[in-house]
Design an enzyme around this catalytic site. Structure first.
Site, PDB file in Angstrom:
ATOM      1  N   TYR A  75       0.632  -1.145  -0.102  1.00 16.00           N
ATOM      2  CA  TYR A  75      -0.103   0.000  -0.135  1.00 16.00           C
ATOM      3  C   TYR A  75       0.824   1.307   0.001  1.00 16.00           C
ATOM      4  O   TYR A  75       0.610   2.127  -0.723  1.00 16.00           O
ATOM      5  CB  TYR A  75      -0.860   0.031   1.270  1.00 16.00           C
ATOM      6  CG  TYR A  75      -2.084   1.151   1.463  1.00 16.00           C
ATOM      7  CD1 TYR A  75      -3.074   1.250   0.472  1.00 16.00           C
ATOM      8  CD2 TYR A  75      -1.454   2.222   2.313  1.00 16.00           C
ATOM      9  CE1 TYR A  75      -3.738   2.330   0.936  1.00 16.00           C
ATOM     10  CE2 TYR A  75      -2.451   3.086   2.257  1.00 16.00           C
ATOM     11  CZ  TYR A  75      -3.567   3.421   1.636  1.00 16.00           C
ATOM     12  OH  TYR A  75      -4.156   4.554   1.736  1.00 16.00           O
TER      13      TYR A  75
ATOM     14  N   LYS B 275       1.031   4.300  -2.892  1.00 15.25           N
ATOM     15  CA  LYS B 275       0.770   5.734  -2.534  1.00 15.25           C
ATOM     16  C   LYS B 275       1.988   6.581  -2.781  1.00 15.25           C
ATOM     17  O   LYS B 275       1.733   7.657  -3.207  1.00 15.25           O
ATOM     18  CB  LYS B 275       0.310   5.872  -1.095  1.00 15.25           C
ATOM     19  CG  LYS B 275      -1.005   5.238  -0.877  1.00 15.25           C
ATOM     20  CD  LYS B 275      -2.029   5.686  -1.787  1.00 15.25           C
ATOM     21  CE  LYS B 275      -3.265   5.000  -1.526  1.00 15.25           C
ATOM     22  NZ  LYS B 275      -4.417   5.491  -2.716  1.00 15.25           N
TER      23      LYS B 275
END
Length: 362
Positions: free
Chosen positions: A250, A254
């Site tokens: 994740y 990002k």
């Protein structure tokens, strides 16, 4: 210590800092104490009961030289802060200070990926309230409260597939017209240590959180460039700056989303010379959505205050209404984290250690 990322105390300190460094406070106070000290003393005497004793003592000493010097420093700092914010706004908008022209919300069309739930759903609701027609790209059906709304069109779309995105984009252009707003919001997350992350999930999370931005932008940016008007909004995360233990996948997507935004802004400006096509990136802190269900409890026990989807949606729409591009960290009190890569290594590691204690299972 993980609460450093977002806690009520930090919000209070940030609010106090903004007030102290406001030229609208320190400027008039410096002028009045310099040229009208008797009036200032009279005002202080009349409100002394409502102020802390130390504040009354300090204000009563005006125009004592040390107090005047302090005010002068505050005025200088507040002016520097104001000028810095103006330069930040200009730098994110092709060195233009004013808002972009030519926007008329009832005549605008927006595409929102992941618009059937969470932050995306809130964004869709607020765009519709502005009168914008919205195309929702999602694999989840629209929730009942959004169904039947004449301003919303749902397109079943797997954003990890360029073919699926292209088919949905063709349908949008055919049924609604060319979008002027693209909000790349779709995202997934799951807390798994690196050694236990499957290849299948890795390909899925990079497809949804990152690669989809290429697919949607390639479909809708060309017409924005042609008209020299548009806004591409990238929903990233505070994880763009702080890598999270048990969420390396994740965090990587990002950080990639931030790189995508920065490269896109540069290309629009220099390669396509379309200064009125705006780009924005939003970095929310931890948000209370289903994405956090598997470690929400651990974060809350660590003192991390979770944001709401509505809070993020409000900030996204406010940025669109400003008709300016830029970078937003939500809450703004966490903006300092964006500079973590410039911190001393020991301090960076101290923060990562603190965050990891709230994320890793005992």
């Amino acid at each position: 210590m993980a609460s450093f990322l977002y806690s009520p105390a930090i919000d209070v300190l940030a609010s106090v800092g903004r007030m102290v460094l406001s030229p609208f406070l320190s400027g008039p106070l410096l002028l009045s104490t310099t040229y009208y000290p008797d009036t200032v003393r009279h005002i202080i005497a009349s409100i002394a009961k409502t102020l802390p004793e130390q504040v009354v003592t300090w204000l009563s000493s005006l125009p004592h030289p040390p107090a005047i010097t302090t005010l002068r420093v505050l005025v200088a700092l507040s002016l520097l802060r104001t000028v810095n914010r103006a330069f930040n706004t200009m730098a994110s908008n092709s060195w233009r200070l004013c808002a972009a022209k030519g926007w008329d919300w009832p005549n605008e069309i927006a595409v929102v990926t992941g618009g059937s739930s969470g932050i995306g759903k809130g964004i869709v609701e607020r765009l519709v309230a502005l009168g914008v027609r919205v195309a929702v790209f999602d694999i989840q059906d629209l929730p009942k409260e959004l169904q039947g709304n004449a301003h919303i069109r749902f397109f079943h779309c797997d954003v990890t597939s360029s073919e699926s995105v292209a088919a949905a984009a063709d349908a949008v252009r055919r049924e609604l017209g060319h979008p002027s707003i693209l909000i790349n919001n779709a995202g997934i997350a799951r807390t798994t240590p690196i050694l236990k992350t499957s290849e299948e999930f890795l390909r899925r999370i990079f497809g949804v959180n990152l690669m989809s931005m290429w697919f949607t932008t390639q479909q809708f940016l060309p017409h924005m460039i042609q008209l020299n008007k548009g806004h591409v909004m990238t929903v990233a995360s505070i994880a763009s700056f702080v890598a999270l233990a048990t969420a390396a996948d994740y965090s990587a997507t990002k950080a990639g989303a931030l790189a995508f935004h920065e490269s896109l802004a540069s290309e629009i400006k220099h390669q396509y010379r379309a200064p009125n096509v705006l780009t924005s990136v939003v970095h929310p802190n931890f948000v209370k959505t289903p994405l956090l269900d598997d470690f929400r409890g651990r974060l809350e026990r660590a003192g991390v205050r979770l944001l709401t989807s509505d809070r993020i949606a409000d900030e996204v729409i406010a940025q669109i209404k400003r008709r300016r591009g830029g970078q937003l960290v939500i809450p703004s009190s966490a903006t300092g984290i964006s500079g973590i890569r410039g911190w001393p290594t020991w301090l960076q590691e101290f923060l990562r250690d603190a965050v990891a204690k709230g994320a890793v299972k005992p």
